[in-house]
Design an enzyme around this catalytic site. Structure first.
Site, PDB file in Angstrom:
ATOM      1  N   LYS A 143      42.240  42.635 -33.752  1.00  0.00           N
ATOM      2  CA  LYS A 143      40.892  42.057 -34.216  1.00  0.00           C
ATOM      3  C   LYS A 143      40.414  42.771 -35.339  1.00  0.00           C
ATOM      4  CE  LYS A 143      36.414  40.338 -32.560  1.00  0.00           C
ATOM      5  NZ  LYS A 143      35.480  39.941 -31.366  1.00  0.00           N
TER       6      LYS A 143
ATOM      7  N   SER B 231      33.678  35.379 -30.703  1.00  0.00           N
ATOM      8  CA  SER B 231      33.940  35.608 -32.169  1.00  0.00           C
ATOM      9  C   SER B 231      35.417  36.243 -32.331  1.00  0.00           C
ATOM     10  CB  SER B 231      33.131  37.100 -32.706  1.00  0.00           C
ATOM     11  OG  SER B 231      33.456  38.166 -31.419  1.00  0.00           O
TER      12      SER B 231
ATOM     13  N   SER C 169      33.061  36.731 -25.853  1.00  0.00           N
ATOM     14  CA  SER C 169      33.947  36.376 -27.145  1.00  0.00           C
ATOM     15  C   SER C 169      35.401  36.676 -26.867  1.00  0.00           C
ATOM     16  CB  SER C 169      33.496  37.251 -28.274  1.00  0.00           C
ATOM     17  OG  SER C 169      32.288  36.856 -28.818  1.00  0.00           O
TER      18      SER C 169
END
Length: 496
Positions: free
Chosen positions: A78, A159, A183
């Site tokens: 990420k 997210s 998330s």
């Protein structure tokens, strides 16, 4: 999609060690999959050479008889994790072009275990969002489609939307995510994969771009519960560079996996039966209860009375911490720098204002303003202090509930994946996506989403397990019991 890209991490690891295929073959096939799926916009940066270099080292280590635990496994990282020499932007214009001279502890742990990196994964800007639409790189598109013949693009959640889409589309066998208020878990539910947020402090936050420091926690996302256990063992551990890191041993979670839940009590919180949730989500929840009963667990009704206050509490604490953390982005040390115009005060003040106006997106600005407001003189006690007190009550609710049960089962999200742009104009509707996930985050508890079935439009729905502090094993075992009984094998059909 190639045969290797459909395999789990466990299958790739075991096949690589048995000599069924080389690490280079694995990396090459995943690199090709990433390049072929650019329409999903899951990656902000592709690093095929990194994946191939790690594969070469893995093949050499296997020849020498000493491959690491993740040798031969390429992963997606990420874009919130600092990666040495590779752009780390947190999905924001204000950090575009920033290449850190250091590696985050979590990604460093994965590298030392032999993993390669396929690239950096797209995400909501500074992890602020539930649909991956606030990214400066544009939204990630879910690989899933509704079965009603429509062609509307769907969100993969947020997210960690790029992370979820990459696993669901077979672009990476596993990925890192971060979870502040859901998330990891919400996008896992939206895309039919597994994702676990460990106990706060299990995984180091050092080198992860901060959103809300008392809530942020790294965790893995992968196709199966076993794969999550494999990654979690490597990601976690004490880190003296992180003041919130827990100095406790990391269990062998994979070896401890067992779907036998005899003697376990599973709490079903009555407050999670809320108006407006589709009947098929409640039906799946009931089915999850029966699956756990079949595994030997005893369902018991519990009460978490302050659940109704969890979401407003979160949306006071998280923006307050974000407003403080994001004050460092001022155009002085790194990232974007804009020169202010005449009339904006001093040259320095003008640069601050111009840089932050150009660098931050609308959602980040909204949360900074909310956070600054609740921390301001005259409102600090009325909002922030009160929210911290309610947070304590929410943690106390869980502590009292765990006197009656060992685990808690709820839905992961109040809906299946929704269409891109459907909720962007209504921030409150977007925030409600985290209604089931936020309480465990406020309490710092381990929690996991595991796919349970499909809704009427053929989209994945997730079940959510919450455990006692440091009882990741209990959460993983209950998730394994659901995984075995749900028999969820559905995968997004390739259209990209």
């Amino acid at each position: 999609m190639s045969e290797l890209t459909t395999k789990t991490i466990a299958e790739l690891r075991d096949g690589f060690r048995a000599g069924d295929f080389s690490a280079r073959e694995i990396a090459a096939e995943f690199n090709a999959a990433v390049a072929a799926a650019r329409a999903l916009n899951a990656f902000t940066v592709e690093t095929p050479d990194d994946a191939l270099a790690a594969a070469a080292a893995a093949d050499e280590a296997r020849a020498g008889g000493d491959p690491g635990p993740l040798a031969g496994i390429p992963l997606g990282i990420k874009d919130l994790f600092a990666t040495e020499g590779v752009a780390t932007t947190a999905g924001s214009n204000i950090l575009k072009g920033f290449k850190p001279p250091y590696e985050s502890t979590v990604s460093g742990n994965l590298r030392r275990a032999g993993a390669g990196m396929l690239g950096k994964l797209n995400m909501d800007e500074f992890a602020m969002g539930s649909s991956n639409e606030t990214s400066a790189y544009g939204p990630v598109i879910s690989p899933w489609k509704r079965n009603d013949g429509g062609n509307n693009s769907l969100t993969p959640g947020g997210s960690s939307g790029g992370s979820a889409a990459a696993v669901a589309a077979g672009l990476a066998p596993g990925v890192t995510g971060t979870d502040t208020g859901g998330s990891i878990r919400q996008p896992a539910a939206f895309t039919g994969i597994c994702g676990i947020k460990p106990t706060y402090g299990r995984a180091s936050r050092w080198g992860i771009v901060s959103f809300a420091s008392s809530l942020d926690q790294a965790g893995p996302m992968a196709k199966t519960v076993r794969d999550c256990a494999i990654l979690l063992e490597v990601m976690c551990g004490f880190d003296p560079k992180d003041a919130t890191s827990l100095d406790v041993p990391v269990p062998q979670w994979e070896a401890g996996l067992s779907s036998d839940l005899k003697g376990k009590r599973v709490g079903i919180p009555k407050e999670y039966r809320i108006d407006g949730v589709p009947a098929e989500i409640d039906a799946l929840w009931d089915k999850g209860v029966e699956w756990l009963r079949d595994a030997g667990a005893e369902p018991v009704e519990i009460s978490l009375p302050h659940t109704q206050y969890a979401l407003p509490t979160y949306y006071i604490i998280a923006p307050a911490e974000a407003s403080s953390n994001l004050a460092r982005y001022d155009g002085v040390r790194y990232g974007l720098r804009e020169i202010g115009e005449a009339g904006q005060g001093t040259a320095l003040d003008g640069m601050y204002a111009a840089t932050r106006a150009a660098g931050f997106g609308a959602e980040v600005k909204r949360r900074i303003m909310i956070g600054t407001y609740v921390l301001s003189a005259g409102f600090y006690d009325a909002y922030f202090t009160k929210a911290q007190k309610v947070r304590t009550l929410i943690k106390r609710d869980f502590a009292q509930a765990f006197e009656k049960c060992d685990l808690i089962l709820t839905p992961t999200a109040p809906s299946a994946a929704f269409g891109l742009a459907e909720k962007m104009s209504d921030p409150l509707a977007m925030y409600l996506n985290d209604v089931f996930a936020v309480p465990a985050s406020l309490a710092g508890l381990p929690a996991m989403s595991v796919p349970g079935g499909l809704d009427g439009l053929g989209l994945p729905l997730g079940l959510h397990l919450i455990g006692r502090e440091l009882d990741e094993q209990g959460v993983l075992n209950a998730a394994l019991a659901i995984e075995e009984r749900a028999g969820f094998t559905a995968r997004a059909e390739k259209w990209w």
